[in-house]
Design an enzyme around this catalytic site. Sequence first.
Site, PDB file in Angstrom:
ATOM      1  N   HIS A   1       0.873  -1.174   0.000  1.00  0.00           N
ATOM      2  CA  HIS A   1       0.000   0.000   0.000  1.00  0.00           C
ATOM      3  C   HIS A   1       0.913   1.227   0.000  1.00  0.00           C
ATOM      4  O   HIS A   1       1.580   1.515   1.001  1.00  0.00           O
ATOM      5  CB  HIS A   1      -0.917  -0.003   1.214  1.00  0.00           C
TER       6      HIS A   1
ATOM      7  N   GLU B   1       1.336   3.974   2.889  1.00  0.00           N
ATOM      8  CA  GLU B   1       1.637   3.532   4.253  1.00  0.00           C
ATOM      9  C   GLU B   1       3.150   3.573   4.465  1.00  0.00           C
ATOM     10  O   GLU B   1       3.824   2.546   4.584  1.00  0.00           O
ATOM     11  CB  GLU B   1       1.041   2.149   4.495  1.00  0.00           C
TER      12      GLU B   1
ATOM     13  N   HIS C   1       3.040  -2.688   7.082  1.00  0.00           N
ATOM     14  CA  HIS C   1       1.960  -1.770   6.711  1.00  0.00           C
ATOM     15  C   HIS C   1       1.940  -0.574   7.656  1.00  0.00           C
ATOM     16  O   HIS C   1       2.577  -0.566   8.713  1.00  0.00           O
ATOM     17  CB  HIS C   1       0.605  -2.482   6.784  1.00  0.00           C
TER      18      HIS C   1
ATOM     19  N   GLU D   1       1.532  -3.818  11.564  1.00  0.00           N
ATOM     20  CA  GLU D   1       0.882  -2.531  11.363  1.00  0.00           C
ATOM     21  C   GLU D   1       1.484  -1.491  12.314  1.00  0.00           C
ATOM     22  O   GLU D   1       1.680  -1.769  13.499  1.00  0.00           O
ATOM     23  CB  GLU D   1      -0.627  -2.640  11.632  1.00  0.00           C
TER      24      GLU D   1
END
Length: 829
Positions: free
Chosen positions: A253, A256, A460, A542
Amino acid sequence: MEARFGNIVFSSKFDSGNLARVEKVEKGSHSPPTNAAPSGSALSGSNLTPDYEFNVWTQPDCSGTEHENGNRSWFHFSVRGAASGKILKINVMNMNNQRKLYSQGMAPLVRTLPGKNRWERIRDRPTAEIVDNQFILSFSHRLLEARGATTYFSFCFPFSYSECQEMMQQFDKSYPNAAQLIPISAPDSVYYHRELLCHSLDGNRVDLITVTNCNGMQEEREPRLPKLFPDINTPRPHRFSSKRVFFLSSRVHPGETPSSFVFNGFLNFILRRDDPRAHALRNMFLFKLIPMLNPDGVVRGHYRTDSRGVNLNRQYLNPSPELHPSIYAAKALLLYHHTHNRLHNTQSSTHCNSPTHMQTPPLTTKPDNQHPSPPFTSLEVSLNQRNADNDTSPALTEVLMVMEENAWVTTEMGKGDHNSSSSSSETVAPVSVEVTVPEVEEQESIPPQEGGVAYYVDLHGHASKRGCFMYGNNLPEESQQVENMLYPRLIAVNSAHFDFLGCNFSEKNMYARDKRDGQSKEGSGRVAIHKATGLLHSYTLECNYNTGKTMNTIPPACHDNGRATPPPPSSFPPKYTPEIFEQVGRAVAISALDMAECNPWPRLVLSEHNCLMNLRAWILKHVRNTKGLNTHIHAHPPPRTHHNGSKASPPKSFNSCLSGSASENTLSRIRCNSHSSSSQTPSPKMHSSPSFTFGCPPSRTHTQHNGTHTSGRGVNKTLGPVRDPKPQERRRPPHHRSILRPPSNSHTPSHPPLSPPSSSSSSSSSSVCAAASVSMTGLYSLQSPSLSTLLPSLQALPRPGLLSKLSPLLLQGLTPNTNTPAGPTRDSS
């Protein structure tokens, strides 16, 4: 894009830039409108009238094309020509709704060239409001007193494709002799190899970095997999069949950006020449690293998708080499190493590179023990393949691909090693990709603990949930789930900023569908790689863009003579910086050493758990407590019915070990029942451990979340959640204990104890790692108690009216001597 207003010029004509439109707000006008609904955040800076005010609009991903979508969070643009020292106000008019992020103190980033080269957060807190259902972000900044300076603004700390390429070129210069290393080189020499894995749809490089040392190096080189490694002038790296692979990837992504800084911290650490921990990691693992999976999205300034508007982290189940080249390459690489770097490989080294022995499992292969997956919805199919119709039929493409590869492999086998370097022995390994064509031959099943891939971590960024945490898979066996959770728990031991209790290992999170596009997480790398290989340690890491919820207390390292980073002082969670993200990346690497108990400077020894065995025991209790909580809350869940005839998605309740922190309430329950503020990760030693120790003294007492009763503990546990007692409860007779105590202490025991009861309550003075132990098989055979087994314990409580509230059907199974409620009793002592 470039816009000029007198001497002031706005521009996004650079790598990762994003700006769609700019308009100047004339003095006296109101922008945004005064009827806006505030979102709860307020400007904390001065109320001075800005000298310049502009409304700006960000470009959605794939703006102006048929693939345009609604991702509009990333912005990155420059301003030049404004008078120095003046106040500039920016209103971002069309962002995605990020109220939660900005209500937690998030602020845009700014830097000025020349002047302040480092990115910093805007000092004055921005305002966020909703106008006509549109989220608007406003912030002000005083321009530096520097003539001719250009000021850059960004959503988060940028890390562009160009910066990534420059970083890798610096590594190439730092290791110029790596290409000349041979098997007889010094075993501890750093082996660094960078190569072109594939090209993106826009023609950008997708790089693959290999890092290890020369220990175990073979003369043979890895083969060129079909449709991959197009640069034939760069030889493939040497083979290291005795080492398992640690796979790390980031920026699937593009917006990110924290993932790139975590990646950089990880890579810089494992390349250290003077750190014994880095030496141990290179000696143990073969690192395969992909710094940017979606370079097209990064260059274009996208937030979440590639150049065709596709979320690449939902394509791992069936990636296409034409439509998703980087995802196809990553999965093909993982499947190859899963087979050819496996433990206890019986193939001789002289045959490993023969094309007849290089069959890589199909990219759609699933282990036999996997449950059937929920079917794709029509929306998901449309989003995944909506652009394929413009090129060709997706099903036909896959069929032709299989047929072409079979013919191509036959041709290559006849030609011999045509593409190999003169100094290497490379081969081409066929990778069969099929969707509608049945498999020609059944693939060999490799046990998860023997697979050639030890860890898969995809990096991420996260906008809503604070902290740094992991998403893990939900594994069917309790022992596997303990191992699965052990690794993240060790990261929390090594990083003050990693939140184990924020991790999510639920089955629901493996199949949940995105609110944005309806696509299932089953297509994510974490889930798809686990399904394809059975890998236990498959994670998504994350990192919040802004800050965390808590900070861990990090113990000091042992045997380091002060060389390891000292524990940070306890404080309020800071605003995240690239340095903090990089520290998390280092912890991801170091924790792999703790998993194998090979860390020369361990922190675990001085932690509350003292050793890996005790940490496993803590996680097992954590898992049991969560299972026990779920058992009593959902003792008889109603069967789920489906009117559309489709297969059910996994249940929403956390019915498998740890559901993670789906909500703040769940988090608080877990904290109360787990009796610790940290969590754990799996260890490769689990299956070989002959015993499991429960002798660690409890560090603190546990109180049940609802406050109705406290949980007791017996040494001879046979059933149910594992709990630590309060000191006063150890002196009570068995019939005064909680209903969650093991049935072996009840009036009607149904199972023999695993070990005799403790004869003393002074177990807290025993050695931490030396105590009565039970076999691993016995531990994992324990089951949660049924309600009927616990009913006799209710009789002993000083609340006779409690049984009257239970169902008469449950009371029918009681023996006559238990139908009369027992009155309150007192300790005879």
